[in-house]
Write an enzyme that holds these catalytic residues in place. Sequence first.
Site, PDB file in Angstrom:
ATOM      1  N   GLY A 148      45.715  46.241  50.174  1.00 36.24           N
ATOM      2  CA  GLY A 148      43.849  47.549  50.462  1.00 36.24           C
ATOM      3  C   GLY A 148      44.093  47.453  48.836  1.00 36.24           C
ATOM      4  N   ASN A 197      35.200  32.728  52.693  1.00 37.73           N
ATOM      5  CA  ASN A 197      34.243  32.841  53.576  1.00 37.73           C
ATOM      6  C   ASN A 197      32.655  33.287  53.039  1.00 37.73           C
ATOM      7  OD1 ASN A 197      34.227  36.056  52.949  1.00 37.73           O
ATOM      8  ND2 ASN A 197      34.885  36.202  54.593  1.00 37.73           N
ATOM      9  N   HIS A 203      30.472  43.876  57.083  1.00 39.52           N
ATOM     10  CA  HIS A 203      31.444  44.469  55.932  1.00 39.52           C
ATOM     11  C   HIS A 203      32.158  45.313  56.304  1.00 39.52           C
ATOM     12  CE1 HIS A 203      34.584  43.780  52.773  1.00 39.52           C
ATOM     13  NE2 HIS A 203      34.315  44.106  52.926  1.00 39.52           N
ATOM     14  N   GLU A 212      51.361  43.116  32.420  1.00 39.24           N
ATOM     15  CA  GLU A 212      51.715  44.476  32.632  1.00 39.24           C
ATOM     16  C   GLU A 212      51.707  44.603  34.217  1.00 39.24           C
ATOM     17  OE1 GLU A 212      50.126  44.477  30.414  1.00 39.24           O
ATOM     18  OE2 GLU A 212      51.878  44.496  28.448  1.00 39.24           O
ATOM     19  N   ASP A 254      52.089  52.429  13.784  1.00 36.83           N
ATOM     20  CA  ASP A 254      51.121  51.245  14.802  1.00 36.83           C
ATOM     21  C   ASP A 254      50.203  52.240  15.303  1.00 36.83           C
ATOM     22  OD1 ASP A 254      52.684  49.189  14.682  1.00 36.83           O
ATOM     23  OD2 ASP A 254      54.619  50.043  16.175  1.00 36.83           O
TER      24      ASP A 254
END
Lengths: 618, 618
Positions: B114, B176, B252, B355, B412
């Site tokens: 979904g 479609n 839709h 990921e 970092d």
Amino acid sequence: MDQHELRELGQRLRVDAVRASGAAGSGHPTSSMSAADLMAVLLAHHLRCDFEAPSNPCNDHLIFSKGHASPLLYAMYAAAGAISDAELLTFRSLGSRLEGHPTPRLPWVDVATGSLGQGLPVGIGMALAGKRLDQLPYRVYVLCGDSEMAEGAIWEAAEHAGFEGLDNLTVVVDVNRLGQRGPTRHGWDTGAYARRLGAFGWHTIEIDGHDVAAIDAAYREALGTRGRPTAIIARTEKGHGVSAVADKEGMHGKPLPDTEEAVAELGGRRDLTVETRHPVAEHCARPLDHGPVTLPRYEVGDEVATRDAYGEALAAVGSAYRAVVALDGEVSDSTRTKIFAKEHPERFFEFYIAEQQLVAAAVGMQARGWTPFAATFAAFLTRAYDFIRMAAVSRADLNLVGSHAGVAIGKDGPSQMGLEDLAAFRAVHGSTVLYPCDANQTARLVAGMAAATRSDRGVRYLRTSRGETPVIYGPDEEFPIGGSRVLRASDRDEVTLIGAGVTVHEALEAADRLDAAGISARVIDLYSVKPVDAGTLREAADATGRLVTVEDHWPEGGLGDAVAEAFCDGGPVPRMSRLAVRNMPASATPRQQLEAARIDAGAIVAAARELVGAAAQA
Amino acid sequence: MDQHELRELGQRLRVDAVRASGAAGSGHPTSSMSAADLMAVLLAHHLRCDFEAPSNPCNDHLIFSKGHASPLLYAMYAAAGAISDAELLTFRSLGSRLEGHPTPRLPWVDVATGSLGQGLPVGIGMALAGKRLDQLPYRVYVLCGDSEMAEGAIWEAAEHAGFEGLDNLTVVVDVNRLGQRGPTRHGWDTGAYARRLGAFGWHTIEIDGHDVAAIDAAYREALGTRGRPTAIIARTEKGHGVSAVADKEGMHGKPLPDTEEAVAELGGRRDLTVETRHPVAEHCARPLDHGPVTLPRYEVGDEVATRDAYGEALAAVGSAYRAVVALDGEVSDSTRTKIFAKEHPERFFEFYIAEQQLVAAAVGMQARGWTPFAATFAAFLTRAYDFIRMAAVSRADLNLVGSHAGVAIGKDGPSQMGLEDLAAFRAVHGSTVLYPCDANQTARLVAGMAAATRSDRGVRYLRTSRGETPVIYGPDEEFPIGGSRVLRASDRDEVTLIGAGVTVHEALEAADRLDAAGISARVIDLYSVKPVDAGTLREAADATGRLVTVEDHWPEGGLGDAVAEAFCDGGPVPRMSRLAVRNMPASATPRQQLEAARIDAGAIVAAARELVGAAAQA
């Protein structure tokens, strides 16, 4: 520069990348060395940038999507005279602008990178801004690593750049064959990347990334390519130039074993410097001023969805602020961004179902000074959470809007329900989180978001609802960010009910029912979830001693946590009870959903009675 | 079935999709109608599935990546006799298993969909399980919409499936032409999809998606294709079969204008049913039992990074539990998953820097009954947040591990620091959030995560640290999920210091300093951030009246919020002060970072003194 000088410049960049990493005792020199020749030629011959005027709107933009190659980027700045050698050697130390990964603390860095795969989609936002908004001839160059080509975000971006025909965008892929922990999927097969990018509509050029003549020709070819973005796919060697590390595994992300020896092998330090080409100064079309905003006005008592108010308000704000642009992830009919699109088609951008590109483009556009509003379902903004996190590192100034909040959407079910968005956005550094309950409030907050742009930088999030809710505020009421609204109050209040969005209406209903039962309840509309109005909450706590929070969201990280946080200042804390969505919802009508989740008026009444009763017994 | 029957079956599926949506008053019939013939042929001729035995390990798997076409999926179940017509008409109503988007509440649904673009990467996890873990001949079929091909996750997945040569995977792309709010990027250009997938190493077949003979041939061709996944790219018509909606924009996600008329135009209801092919019963190799775990043991006083303990413990757990598999996002050297990889290479999976695919594959593997541990940097798990959110909707049972937590990583910089992970994971429904402070505790928690699998389903998250921390617990101590550890306590305690991970050690140091200043402090190691040990917190609150929380995380949604949540039961609430990372960090050493963020021992001492002093004055 002639080829010898270009090669020398490449070596200078290597030397400085090695020295900076050596001084820091960490960093990514080998990932810098592979791309040094590629960047040397760019800097010397093609990048049009006045380093002394980083805000010149006509400067080209260079994004290191492989942000860990920061030593190379800083070496380029040093070679261009933008930073001193002394500053170069502050790399990664406390207080230095030269962070482990580039951030816009440096005036030549548009956006932070370091989470791989983000530089390209952000660059597409800048390239789109160049073509359609700024209408300036600047180019966008993006340096990608080969490892990050595994990120879906890269291909989401590749598709969009190809579709938009962004011929002002040149991507350099540094195919050095080695990732962090070993070989990449495709090794030195530059054709693998060329076939893929070619299929997405790109012009591709495969070269030896250490052949300065080939590199120079490739940039020229990219400049001459019309109607398509260009990818220069360069076979390179990680750690090129130093035999101890060249093309060796296990040499990622650490200084070279012997800096002095490496510098010697590279031929020592050079005093070769670069005078970059300056852009031709041109007028910047971006309008930063704005006229008065004529917001839509809604009648108290009408039923209006806050998403409708969002669309209408954004269109109105867009008429006043010519810097406002709207971005859609193929749901503009649902989010109501379509209303803006109809009124301001020239400032509307469709990204199809590609939420990472949606947010990344917004980040790119704000880096060019535009004011983006990007909207999709609240649930689907989670798809771009890493981009939103990095937007905060970029000190980005953008507006994100999530519709279809919570179980109140009804039948579509949990995949479509934004139920973790408040938590996610609250946890973004410097963010603003707004959740209006009515149409006039929504319109005011949209205007407030636009007004906050540039004066109070950050990621601002607005949560809207699918269904209609009653208009309870007049159109002239004001709703400052960081405020709240006390909707019911008396000096007899025994408990405070705190909601936002759809639960404000449930709390009002609950207060009526409690009142009928002889319990006076204060009601607070906490529309600004972050920053939260701690003063009003404290006042309510002092007056009533008991708080019930109610939210259409999971119990963690949302409204309840925001209220609790307001009492973490060492002062006395009221008794609290929190209502939130605690079980996985399914399909049902909106009313059934609120009831099933126990966040409706009935549940609030029960919680308030229990809290009042419990306190009475204590 | 002959071609006529296949066409009839397609019409039956359309009729039922239309009826179900009509009964619900919502849903996506037009998106179902485009793919009805594609699914009819699959159901009748190719899908090997015993609907009466959904847990048969040899069943094929069908994932509707376009989850909104759920009416079609449920119509298939009805045609196969798996659900009744009466149940079909409960679609989207309260209490129905037939939710707006499919979830595993239905025994034939492996994972919830979904959120577009997730079905394919999850299917890849299942296909990998089929080949490398189960070693069974089941096939995985994924139905994708054309709109969702814009999602980067699709291409991240396409790359991995091509690279792995997953010839047990067949994807059907339902082209479609129409998305939610208008045409897709490529319209009916099936070649655009074929070129792209082909470049990623797929076998592609372009067909007319309403030609049952062509569809049948395509599935056969896919079955016969070796060494590559196959994509059947089918040109279809949205709303096919009903003239009022066929190939029309604006149709839709809503029921057909007139259900009865549409059913009539489709030729009325059919009683045609399908007997699917059953799989050949085969032995399932998956080992669900486990032997005793021999965890690594660390000496109290040694300095060990919790990420090291994670890798070593996972390898040990993997020796005892043969269902444990480890997944890496090209950082196994950093997360220490490499230790597992070395000992159990047959159960180690490399996903490169992807990921979303990493997490999706874990979801797919757990759906096949395996016990995945997927690890990357905590910061980069945000990239997959939508997948993690959906994993909860899938009732998935999986273990995620984020290393390099917080500012404590050092130089970092912020792009690499997990600073919103606790908030993000706390807000996942049914999640467990663990944050150990020492090596023995880490090892125990890893074993606990494996043991919780299948007995206490959910998303479990373990946060590990980059740097070394002192071992403070003996190797035989136990750390149940949901527990905490009181490290200092006396009946003179005036304040409680609550930390987790790296801040536990700061809190201990702070307690020493406070003690020297005559202030006795309780110290709690809140290693289980969710579920949180409310009992111990309540006890500490009752005893000391004051809590200081300290966390290497933004102030929102993490440890501080978790502690506050423990006092939302209507009872009295202690005074609280919360230390967290409040400014954007830059590069610095770990020690400098903790100090700059004001989450070190010194800051804790100051906060505790203020709280004690403030209370004394009150």
